[in-house]
Design a protein around this motif. Structure first.
Motif, PDB file in Angstrom:
ATOM      1  N   ASP A 176       0.813  -1.216   0.000  1.00 18.90           N
ATOM      2  CA  ASP A 176       0.000   0.000   0.000  1.00 18.90           C
ATOM      3  C   ASP A 176       0.848   1.268   0.000  1.00 18.90           C
ATOM      4  O   ASP A 176       0.392   2.341   0.360  1.00 18.90           O
ATOM      5  CB  ASP A 176      -0.975   0.002   1.174  1.00 18.90           C
ATOM      6  N   SER A 177       2.094   1.166  -0.426  1.00 11.55           N
ATOM      7  CA  SER A 177       3.007   2.304  -0.486  1.00 11.55           C
ATOM      8  C   SER A 177       3.082   2.836  -1.918  1.00 11.55           C
ATOM      9  O   SER A 177       2.627   2.190  -2.853  1.00 11.55           O
ATOM     10  CB  SER A 177       4.403   1.875  -0.024  1.00 11.55           C
ATOM     11  N   VAL A 178       3.641   4.025  -2.062  1.00  9.62           N
ATOM     12  CA  VAL A 178       3.856   4.632  -3.377  1.00  9.62           C
ATOM     13  C   VAL A 178       5.263   5.196  -3.417  1.00  9.62           C
ATOM     14  O   VAL A 178       5.881   5.453  -2.383  1.00  9.62           O
ATOM     15  CB  VAL A 178       2.837   5.743  -3.694  1.00  9.62           C
ATOM     16  N   GLY A 179       5.773   5.393  -4.614  1.00  6.04           N
ATOM     17  CA  GLY A 179       7.104   5.954  -4.760  1.00  6.04           C
ATOM     18  C   GLY A 179       7.322   6.496  -6.146  1.00  6.04           C
ATOM     19  O   GLY A 179       6.521   6.272  -7.055  1.00  6.04           O
ATOM     20  N   HIS A 180       8.417   7.217  -6.296  1.00  6.65           N
ATOM     21  CA  HIS A 180       8.791   7.737  -7.606  1.00  6.65           C
ATOM     22  C   HIS A 180      10.309   7.875  -7.685  1.00  6.65           C
ATOM     23  O   HIS A 180      10.988   7.961  -6.672  1.00  6.65           O
ATOM     24  CB  HIS A 180       8.096   9.071  -7.874  1.00  6.65           C
ATOM     25  N   SER A 181      10.799   7.891  -8.908  1.00  6.18           N
ATOM     26  CA  SER A 181      12.237   8.012  -9.143  1.00  6.18           C
ATOM     27  C   SER A 181      12.683   9.457  -9.032  1.00  6.18           C
ATOM     28  O   SER A 181      11.975  10.369  -9.453  1.00  6.18           O
ATOM     29  CB  SER A 181      12.595   7.504 -10.540  1.00  6.18           C
ATOM     30  N   GLN A 182      13.873   9.627  -8.473  1.00  4.28           N
ATOM     31  CA  GLN A 182      14.524  10.929  -8.414  1.00  4.28           C
ATOM     32  C   GLN A 182      15.893  10.777  -9.051  1.00  4.28           C
ATOM     33  O   GLN A 182      16.687   9.953  -8.601  1.00  4.28           O
ATOM     34  CB  GLN A 182      14.704  11.395  -6.971  1.00  4.28           C
ATOM     35  N   ASP A 183      16.169  11.516 -10.064  1.00  9.08           N
ATOM     36  CA  ASP A 183      17.475  11.508 -10.722  1.00  9.08           C
ATOM     37  C   ASP A 183      17.871  10.139 -11.271  1.00  9.08           C
ATOM     38  O   ASP A 183      19.050   9.858 -11.442  1.00  9.08           O
ATOM     39  CB  ASP A 183      18.570  12.016  -9.777  1.00  9.08           C
ATOM     40  N   GLY A 184      16.935   9.231 -11.463  1.00  4.52           N
ATOM     41  CA  GLY A 184      17.211   7.947 -12.076  1.00  4.52           C
ATOM     42  C   GLY A 184      17.860   6.906 -11.186  1.00  4.52           C
ATOM     43  O   GLY A 184      17.733   5.728 -11.422  1.00  4.52           O
ATOM     44  N   GLU A 185      18.560   7.308 -10.150  1.00  4.32           N
ATOM     45  CA  GLU A 185      19.279   6.373  -9.280  1.00  4.32           C
ATOM     46  C   GLU A 185      18.669   6.251  -7.887  1.00  4.32           C
ATOM     47  O   GLU A 185      19.031   5.362  -7.129  1.00  4.32           O
ATOM     48  CB  GLU A 185      20.743   6.817  -9.135  1.00  4.32           C
ATOM     49  N   ILE A 186      17.770   7.144  -7.554  1.00  3.19           N
ATOM     50  CA  ILE A 186      17.201   7.214  -6.209  1.00  3.19           C
ATOM     51  C   ILE A 186      15.688   7.054  -6.296  1.00  3.19           C
ATOM     52  O   ILE A 186      15.040   7.647  -7.153  1.00  3.19           O
ATOM     53  CB  ILE A 186      17.525   8.566  -5.532  1.00  3.19           C
ATOM     54  N   GLU A 187      15.145   6.262  -5.375  1.00  2.01           N
ATOM     55  CA  GLU A 187      13.698   6.113  -5.271  1.00  2.01           C
ATOM     56  C   GLU A 187      13.224   6.788  -3.991  1.00  2.01           C
ATOM     57  O   GLU A 187      13.833   6.611  -2.935  1.00  2.01           O
ATOM     58  CB  GLU A 187      13.307   4.634  -5.236  1.00  2.01           C
ATOM     59  N   CYS A 189       5.480   5.194   2.616  1.00  2.00           N
ATOM     60  CA  CYS A 189       4.857   3.958   3.090  1.00  2.00           C
ATOM     61  C   CYS A 189       4.127   4.240   4.404  1.00  2.00           C
ATOM     62  O   CYS A 189       4.724   4.812   5.318  1.00  2.00           O
ATOM     63  CB  CYS A 189       5.941   2.901   3.307  1.00  2.00           C
ATOM     64  N   PRO A 190       2.851   3.840   4.508  1.00  2.00           N
ATOM     65  CA  PRO A 190       2.130   4.067   5.760  1.00  2.00           C
ATOM     66  C   PRO A 190       2.776   3.376   6.964  1.00  2.00           C
ATOM     67  O   PRO A 190       2.727   3.903   8.072  1.00  2.00           O
ATOM     68  CB  PRO A 190       0.742   3.480   5.497  1.00  2.00           C
ATOM     69  N   ALA A 191       3.397   2.242   6.769  1.00  2.00           N
ATOM     70  CA  ALA A 191       4.008   1.492   7.872  1.00  2.00           C
ATOM     71  C   ALA A 191       5.433   1.945   8.180  1.00  2.00           C
ATOM     72  O   ALA A 191       5.818   2.050   9.347  1.00  2.00           O
ATOM     73  CB  ALA A 191       3.996  -0.001   7.558  1.00  2.00           C
TER      74      ALA A 191
END
Length: 71
Positions: free
Chosen positions: A9-20, A24-26
């Motif tokens: 139930d988490s979300v994420g996105h890429s930053q600069d191609g090398e970093i995510e 996450c709620p937990a």
């Protein structure tokens, strides 16, 4: 889009191609290298001991950090 390797139930996105950047709620919000994230997804199903402490202490979780948790 990346997610926390331990909670669907988490979300994420890429930053600069090398970093995510993961939200996450937990686990909370954290940044992790793509290599470290892939290694966690491949090697463990549940958060290892010390995971939440590492998130609180580090501004960016590296592959070296995750390997030390899994050792």
């Amino acid at each position: 889009m990346s997610k926390c390797p331990f909670h669907s139930d988490s979300v994420g996105h890429s930053q600069d191609g090398e970093i995510e950047s993961i939200q996450c709620p937990a686990c909370g919000e954290y940044r992790i290298s793509t290599t470290a994230l892939s290694e966690l997804k491949r090697r463990v199903k549940e958060a290892p001991a010390g995971w939440l402490e590492m998130i609180r202490k580090r501004s960016l979780i590296s592959t070296r950090d995750t390997r030390s948790l899994l050792a």
